[in-house]
Motif scaffolding. Sequence first.
Motif, PDB file in Angstrom:
ATOM      1  N   UNK A  17     -51.766  36.635 -89.032  1.00  0.00           N
ATOM      2  CA  UNK A  17     -51.439  36.656 -87.610  1.00  0.00           C
ATOM      3  C   UNK A  17     -50.733  35.349 -87.259  1.00  0.00           C
ATOM      4  N   UNK A  18     -49.885  35.362 -86.219  1.00  0.00           N
ATOM      5  CA  UNK A  18     -49.187  34.121 -85.848  1.00  0.00           C
ATOM      6  C   UNK A  18     -50.122  33.016 -85.369  1.00  0.00           C
ATOM      7  N   UNK A  19     -51.214  33.368 -84.685  1.00  0.00           N
ATOM      8  CA  UNK A  19     -52.144  32.371 -84.154  1.00  0.00           C
ATOM      9  C   UNK A  19     -53.584  32.846 -84.323  1.00  0.00           C
ATOM     10  N   UNK A  20     -54.528  31.928 -84.137  1.00  0.00           N
ATOM     11  CA  UNK A  20     -55.946  32.274 -84.241  1.00  0.00           C
ATOM     12  C   UNK A  20     -56.346  33.296 -83.170  1.00  0.00           C
ATOM     13  N   UNK A  21     -55.885  33.071 -81.938  1.00  0.00           N
ATOM     14  CA  UNK A  21     -56.269  33.972 -80.860  1.00  0.00           C
ATOM     15  C   UNK A  21     -55.765  35.390 -81.114  1.00  0.00           C
ATOM     16  N   UNK A  22     -54.558  35.499 -81.650  1.00  0.00           N
ATOM     17  CA  UNK A  22     -54.023  36.829 -81.955  1.00  0.00           C
ATOM     18  C   UNK A  22     -54.803  37.484 -83.091  1.00  0.00           C
ATOM     19  N   UNK A  23     -55.299  36.688 -84.015  1.00  0.00           N
ATOM     20  CA  UNK A  23     -56.139  37.229 -85.097  1.00  0.00           C
ATOM     21  C   UNK A  23     -57.466  37.732 -84.530  1.00  0.00           C
ATOM     22  N   UNK A  24     -58.065  36.956 -83.618  1.00  0.00           N
ATOM     23  CA  UNK A  24     -59.338  37.354 -83.016  1.00  0.00           C
ATOM     24  C   UNK A  24     -59.192  38.612 -82.167  1.00  0.00           C
ATOM     25  N   UNK A  25     -58.014  38.787 -81.556  1.00  0.00           N
ATOM     26  CA  UNK A  25     -57.766  39.954 -80.708  1.00  0.00           C
ATOM     27  C   UNK A  25     -57.262  41.160 -81.486  1.00  0.00           C
ATOM     28  N   UNK A  54     -49.272  49.933 -81.657  1.00  0.00           N
ATOM     29  CA  UNK A  54     -49.689  49.723 -83.056  1.00  0.00           C
ATOM     30  C   UNK A  54     -48.704  48.821 -83.791  1.00  0.00           C
ATOM     31  N   UNK A  55     -47.413  49.031 -83.546  1.00  0.00           N
ATOM     32  CA  UNK A  55     -46.395  48.182 -84.170  1.00  0.00           C
ATOM     33  C   UNK A  55     -46.532  46.737 -83.704  1.00  0.00           C
ATOM     34  N   UNK A  56     -46.801  46.545 -82.418  1.00  0.00           N
ATOM     35  CA  UNK A  56     -46.990  45.196 -81.874  1.00  0.00           C
ATOM     36  C   UNK A  56     -48.190  44.527 -82.541  1.00  0.00           C
ATOM     37  N   UNK A  57     -49.296  45.275 -82.666  1.00  0.00           N
ATOM     38  CA  UNK A  57     -50.511  44.726 -83.284  1.00  0.00           C
ATOM     39  C   UNK A  57     -50.273  44.338 -84.741  1.00  0.00           C
ATOM     40  N   UNK A  58     -49.387  45.079 -85.410  1.00  0.00           N
ATOM     41  CA  UNK A  58     -49.078  44.786 -86.811  1.00  0.00           C
ATOM     42  C   UNK A  58     -47.973  43.743 -86.959  1.00  0.00           C
ATOM     43  N   UNK A  59     -47.373  43.322 -85.826  1.00  0.00           N
ATOM     44  CA  UNK A  59     -46.298  42.329 -85.865  1.00  0.00           C
ATOM     45  C   UNK A  59     -44.969  42.905 -86.315  1.00  0.00           C
ATOM     46  N   UNK A  60     -44.792  44.222 -86.157  1.00  0.00           N
ATOM     47  CA  UNK A  60     -43.586  44.883 -86.665  1.00  0.00           C
ATOM     48  C   UNK A  60     -42.640  45.368 -85.570  1.00  0.00           C
ATOM     49  N   UNK A  61     -42.907  45.023 -84.317  1.00  0.00           N
ATOM     50  CA  UNK A  61     -42.006  45.421 -83.241  1.00  0.00           C
ATOM     51  C   UNK A  61     -40.727  44.591 -83.339  1.00  0.00           C
ATOM     52  N   UNK A  62     -39.635  45.249 -83.692  1.00  0.00           N
ATOM     53  CA  UNK A  62     -38.409  44.563 -84.073  1.00  0.00           C
ATOM     54  C   UNK A  62     -37.771  43.762 -82.939  1.00  0.00           C
ATOM     55  N   UNK A  83     -68.773  40.968 -91.568  1.00  0.00           N
ATOM     56  CA  UNK A  83     -68.059  40.340 -92.682  1.00  0.00           C
ATOM     57  C   UNK A  83     -67.055  39.310 -92.176  1.00  0.00           C
ATOM     58  N   UNK A  84     -66.934  38.233 -92.937  1.00  0.00           N
ATOM     59  CA  UNK A  84     -66.031  37.147 -92.593  1.00  0.00           C
ATOM     60  C   UNK A  84     -64.627  37.442 -93.123  1.00  0.00           C
ATOM     61  N   UNK A  85     -63.619  37.040 -92.357  1.00  0.00           N
ATOM     62  CA  UNK A  85     -62.223  37.281 -92.728  1.00  0.00           C
ATOM     63  C   UNK A  85     -61.452  35.968 -92.664  1.00  0.00           C
ATOM     64  N   UNK A  86     -60.647  35.711 -93.704  1.00  0.00           N
ATOM     65  CA  UNK A  86     -59.773  34.536 -93.702  1.00  0.00           C
ATOM     66  C   UNK A  86     -58.603  34.781 -92.759  1.00  0.00           C
ATOM     67  N   UNK A  87     -58.218  33.780 -91.990  1.00  0.00           N
ATOM     68  CA  UNK A  87     -57.058  33.873 -91.118  1.00  0.00           C
ATOM     69  C   UNK A  87     -55.898  33.111 -91.746  1.00  0.00           C
TER      70      UNK A  87
END
Length: 373
Positions: A111-119, A298-306, A131-135
């Motif tokens: 994810x680009x930032x921590x907050x975006x990863x948490x969201x 869904x594309x936005x959440x995956x970071x694929x919105x062109x 379960x713990x996830x690496x960011x």
Amino acid sequence: MFICSKLSVVSFSLCYMANNFITRITFFAFVCVQKQHPNNRKEPEKYKSEFFNEYSYFLKEGICQDYEFQEQLSKLLLFETSKTLDGELSSLDEYISRCQISQKKIYYLQAPTRQMALDSPYLEAFEKSGKEVLFVYSAIDDFVFSNLTKYDDRELISAEKGGLDLDKETDEKDEDEKKDDKDAKKDDAVTTGLNQTEIDHFCAWLQSDALGSEKIKSIKSTKRLGASPAIIIDHESAAFRRMMKMVESQGGTSNIPPLPKQAMEVNPEHELIVGLNALRESEPELAKVCAEQIYDNCLVAAGLMEDGGRSMLGRLNDILLCVVKKGNEDGNVNAVVEDIADSEDKKSSDGIAVEESDKDEKKDETKEKKDNK
């Protein structure tokens, strides 16, 4: 011809020398960093805040290019995680030490930032299972994990991968916890969800009529989601795609292929999916517009919105117009506004609660360490 062949020899020689140089630099960095390893030195915090901060890129580049020292260099990597505080770094060994006994994989989320990863909706399943996830925040991290594939005999798995079954990796629960889970499932069965027949019909409509086969290659239901209605899975790296775009733009070309067909998972218990299933019968055109918006989300959440989301602004305005008209007709505008406000307040309070919980856990750990000393 002779000049071309000489140029080829010179080019090959330069490449060989460059690779040799990189290997020697990597070896030198490895020898130096070994002395700075957080497990072998008296000041681990200084290593994390100063040395790693300065040389992390070179360590990661060494992992991607120099397989001879890959295993040793990987021990020096540090990442934020879903269970550490903002800015707090953890090694892969520290991550493993906190894993449940039954967990045999290491999970990471780009994810680009921590907050975006948490969201991120991709984190929901891991929060539910504890379960713990690496960011990871940069494109090179994707290369690192694709080159490593394993660490300490544990697979490195993206949280965006489809078909994750986290329940199999959860430690055995005691009888009280099992009873609570059964009661919760009974309550859910009464109040939520589409049945299997409805799910099959909905997924078929979504793929063929609403979105079309040019966008979607497969759609299925999932139990991994909670607050989110849908996600796309097993997609190409968003960070890698952004880097390709940057490289292409610098070269003055634009040869990046369009997005391929996506695999999608929907949450059959989410009220938006349940409502959309009913809406496709009563308001088929509006249902298609909403389905397209869910896909773009869904594309936005995956970071694929062109285009950064600009293409969906017109559709969003149409949806908002429908909501306002419906609210005015029914006299329920205030109720709609209150529902939206309550939803936003809940997201905000949930985020604060998670951070506060993490802080309390850290305080308890610190106190326990002091008592042991």
